[in-house]
Write a protein that holds these residues in place. Structure first.
Motif, PDB file in Angstrom:
ATOM      1  N   UNK A  71     128.376 112.570  20.817  1.00 43.93           N
ATOM      2  CA  UNK A  71     127.573 111.591  19.962  1.00 43.93           C
ATOM      3  C   UNK A  71     127.991 111.149  18.765  1.00 43.93           C
ATOM      4  N   UNK A  72     128.152 112.207  17.909  1.00 39.60           N
ATOM      5  CA  UNK A  72     128.480 112.083  16.366  1.00 39.60           C
ATOM      6  C   UNK A  72     129.900 111.447  16.440  1.00 39.60           C
ATOM      7  N   UNK A  73     130.887 111.861  17.349  1.00 40.55           N
ATOM      8  CA  UNK A  73     132.278 111.431  17.447  1.00 40.55           C
ATOM      9  C   UNK A  73     132.198 109.598  17.800  1.00 40.55           C
ATOM     10  N   UNK A  74     131.379 109.495  18.703  1.00 42.55           N
ATOM     11  CA  UNK A  74     131.287 107.698  19.280  1.00 42.55           C
ATOM     12  C   UNK A  74     130.714 107.184  18.003  1.00 42.55           C
ATOM     13  N   UNK A  75     129.933 107.979  17.100  1.00 40.53           N
ATOM     14  CA  UNK A  75     129.070 107.172  16.105  1.00 40.53           C
ATOM     15  C   UNK A  75     130.054 107.061  14.883  1.00 40.53           C
ATOM     16  N   UNK A  76     131.452 107.687  15.112  1.00 41.22           N
ATOM     17  CA  UNK A  76     132.202 107.667  14.116  1.00 41.22           C
ATOM     18  C   UNK A  76     131.953 108.638  12.755  1.00 41.22           C
ATOM     19  N   UNK A  77     131.245 109.737  13.279  1.00 38.17           N
ATOM     20  CA  UNK A  77     130.972 110.719  12.288  1.00 38.17           C
ATOM     21  C   UNK A  77     132.121 111.965  12.979  1.00 38.17           C
ATOM     22  N   UNK A  78     133.295 111.877  12.747  1.00 35.56           N
ATOM     23  CA  UNK A  78     134.072 112.661  13.407  1.00 35.56           C
ATOM     24  C   UNK A  78     133.997 114.203  12.795  1.00 35.56           C
ATOM     25  N   UNK A  79     133.801 113.948  11.393  1.00 36.75           N
ATOM     26  CA  UNK A  79     134.063 115.404  10.673  1.00 36.75           C
ATOM     27  C   UNK A  79     132.730 115.964  11.003  1.00 36.75           C
ATOM     28  N   UNK A  80     131.555 115.726  11.192  1.00 38.37           N
ATOM     29  CA  UNK A  80     130.511 116.233  11.532  1.00 38.37           C
ATOM     30  C   UNK A  80     130.455 116.914  12.940  1.00 38.37           C
ATOM     31  N   UNK A  81     131.177 115.783  13.633  1.00 37.26           N
ATOM     32  CA  UNK A  81     131.543 116.445  15.168  1.00 37.26           C
ATOM     33  C   UNK A  81     132.092 117.681  14.945  1.00 37.26           C
ATOM     34  N   UNK A  82     133.340 117.603  14.297  1.00 34.77           N
ATOM     35  CA  UNK A  82     134.222 118.893  14.346  1.00 34.77           C
ATOM     36  C   UNK A  82     133.405 120.049  13.904  1.00 34.77           C
ATOM     37  N   UNK A 192     131.112 128.157   8.191  1.00 36.48           N
ATOM     38  CA  UNK A 192     131.740 127.087   8.701  1.00 36.48           C
ATOM     39  C   UNK A 192     131.305 125.845   7.686  1.00 36.48           C
ATOM     40  N   UNK A 193     130.032 125.916   7.412  1.00 34.69           N
ATOM     41  CA  UNK A 193     129.635 125.076   6.149  1.00 34.69           C
ATOM     42  C   UNK A 193     130.318 125.118   4.987  1.00 34.69           C
ATOM     43  N   UNK A 194     130.591 126.166   4.336  1.00 32.98           N
ATOM     44  CA  UNK A 194     131.338 126.666   3.493  1.00 32.98           C
ATOM     45  C   UNK A 194     132.986 125.621   3.372  1.00 32.98           C
ATOM     46  N   UNK A 195     133.331 125.858   4.826  1.00 35.91           N
ATOM     47  CA  UNK A 195     134.752 125.261   5.103  1.00 35.91           C
ATOM     48  C   UNK A 195     134.595 123.919   4.957  1.00 35.91           C
ATOM     49  N   UNK A 196     133.531 123.377   5.815  1.00 30.73           N
ATOM     50  CA  UNK A 196     133.277 121.919   5.934  1.00 30.73           C
ATOM     51  C   UNK A 196     133.192 121.068   4.642  1.00 30.73           C
ATOM     52  N   UNK A 197     132.321 121.683   3.548  1.00 30.46           N
ATOM     53  CA  UNK A 197     132.085 121.154   2.358  1.00 30.46           C
ATOM     54  C   UNK A 197     133.336 121.344   1.315  1.00 30.46           C
ATOM     55  N   UNK A 198     134.117 122.214   1.630  1.00 28.13           N
ATOM     56  CA  UNK A 198     135.435 122.291   0.857  1.00 28.13           C
ATOM     57  C   UNK A 198     136.445 121.180   1.272  1.00 28.13           C
ATOM     58  N   UNK A 199     136.231 120.934   2.588  1.00 26.56           N
ATOM     59  CA  UNK A 199     137.265 119.666   3.099  1.00 26.56           C
ATOM     60  C   UNK A 199     136.666 118.337   2.631  1.00 26.56           C
ATOM     61  N   UNK A 200     135.268 118.447   2.643  1.00 25.96           N
ATOM     62  CA  UNK A 200     134.829 117.189   2.113  1.00 25.96           C
ATOM     63  C   UNK A 200     135.000 116.810   0.481  1.00 25.96           C
ATOM     64  N   UNK A 201     134.938 117.971  -0.132  1.00 26.04           N
ATOM     65  CA  UNK A 201     135.230 117.690  -1.520  1.00 26.04           C
ATOM     66  C   UNK A 201     136.731 117.270  -1.720  1.00 26.04           C
ATOM     67  N   UNK A 202     137.627 118.028  -0.846  1.00 24.55           N
ATOM     68  CA  UNK A 202     139.183 117.443  -1.156  1.00 24.55           C
ATOM     69  C   UNK A 202     139.298 116.113  -0.494  1.00 24.55           C
ATOM     70  N   UNK A 203     138.493 115.613   0.619  1.00 21.75           N
ATOM     71  CA  UNK A 203     138.853 114.337   0.995  1.00 21.75           C
ATOM     72  C   UNK A 203     138.350 113.257  -0.067  1.00 21.75           C
ATOM     73  N   UNK A 204     137.105 113.673  -0.649  1.00 18.89           N
ATOM     74  CA  UNK A 204     136.472 112.557  -1.755  1.00 18.89           C
ATOM     75  C   UNK A 204     137.353 112.441  -2.913  1.00 18.89           C
ATOM     76  N   UNK A 205     138.042 113.699  -3.327  1.00 17.21           N
ATOM     77  CA  UNK A 205     139.329 113.845  -4.434  1.00 17.21           C
ATOM     78  C   UNK A 205     140.098 112.831  -4.332  1.00 17.21           C
ATOM     79  N   UNK A 206     140.757 113.022  -2.892  1.00 19.49           N
ATOM     80  CA  UNK A 206     141.703 112.398  -2.552  1.00 19.49           C
ATOM     81  C   UNK A 206     141.734 110.713  -2.448  1.00 19.49           C
ATOM     82  N   UNK A 207     140.426 110.299  -2.111  1.00 16.89           N
ATOM     83  CA  UNK A 207     140.125 109.127  -2.177  1.00 16.89           C
ATOM     84  C   UNK A 207     139.838 108.185  -3.329  1.00 16.89           C
TER      85      UNK A 207
END
Length: 207
Positions: A71-82, A192-207
């Motif tokens: 459901x998350x993936x269909x709604x384009x929330x792929x990172x949360x789905x992962x 898992x939440x620690x890794x998720x948040x680290x990847x999110x911070x890296x993504x935001x910096x990249x943008x």
């Protein structure tokens, strides 16, 4: 927040390791707690506990989590789905691996449900902590009211605790099996939440 999360992961891991090293010395407490719960059995309460145990099983939680991930993936929330998939499948695999590593026997008597695996840690406790935990997080971040977020998390915690208690009541686990499941499941979720948040911070910096 990352430092706090990392410290929490470390503390939970140390607590689980300490419990694993010492559960043999907690036989008296294990036995007394288990016997107290078994002494409270009644037909109605047993029906409730079997239902709670079923809710906390991988047979229910894994398909539920994967459905939410779709459901998350269909709604384009792929990172949360992962995040949901990774947390769920990791917990599902971690339980059997640890059981075979420790090889603790289950209590020998008063079983009300069938079991065919080692006792430690409780797979129901581990899986429900991780899966209901990550689902609570995914739901709560979509709620705007603070009370609604707190209620969501509180409901998840209460259900996890009841699932663990049900496994002792049904006679198939020692209390320390359940405690270990909670600790390991919480540690896995926090990691898992620690890794998720680290990847999110890296993504935001990249943008």
């Amino acid at each position: 927040m990352p430092a706090t999360r990392a410290a929490l992961v470390g503390a939970l891991a140390l607590a689980a390791a300490a419990l694993t090293a010492t559960f043999g010395g907690l036989v008296t407490l294990d036995t007394a707690t288990r016997e107290w719960l078994i002494g409270r059995r009644s037909p109605d309460l047993t029906a409730v506990m079997i239902a709670l145990s079923t809710i906390g099983s991988s047979v229910v939680l894994v398909p539920l989590a994967l459905g939410v991930a779709v459901w998350l993936g269909v709604g384009r929330h792929r990172r949360e789905a992962s995040l949901v998939v990774g947390t769920t499948l990791g917990a599902w695999l971690l339980g059997p691996l640890l059981k075979h590593a420790v090889e603790r026997a289950r209590p020998e008597d008063a079983h009300l449900v069938l079991v065919n695996s080692w006792a430690y840690p409780s797979g129901h406790s581990l899986t429900s902590t991780a899966v209901l935990g990550v689902l609570s997080v995914v739901v709560s971040i979509r709620l705007t009211a603070r009370t609604a977020r707190l209620a969501t998390v509180a409901a998840g915690v209460i259900l996890v605790v009841l699932v663990g208690i049900s496994r002792i009541y049904l006679g198939v686990h020692w209390p320390t099996d359940v405690l270990a499941g909670w600790l390991i499941g919480a540690g896995w979720l926090a990691g898992c939440l620690l890794v998720y948040e680290a990847l999110e911070r890296r993504r935001l910096v990249g943008e």
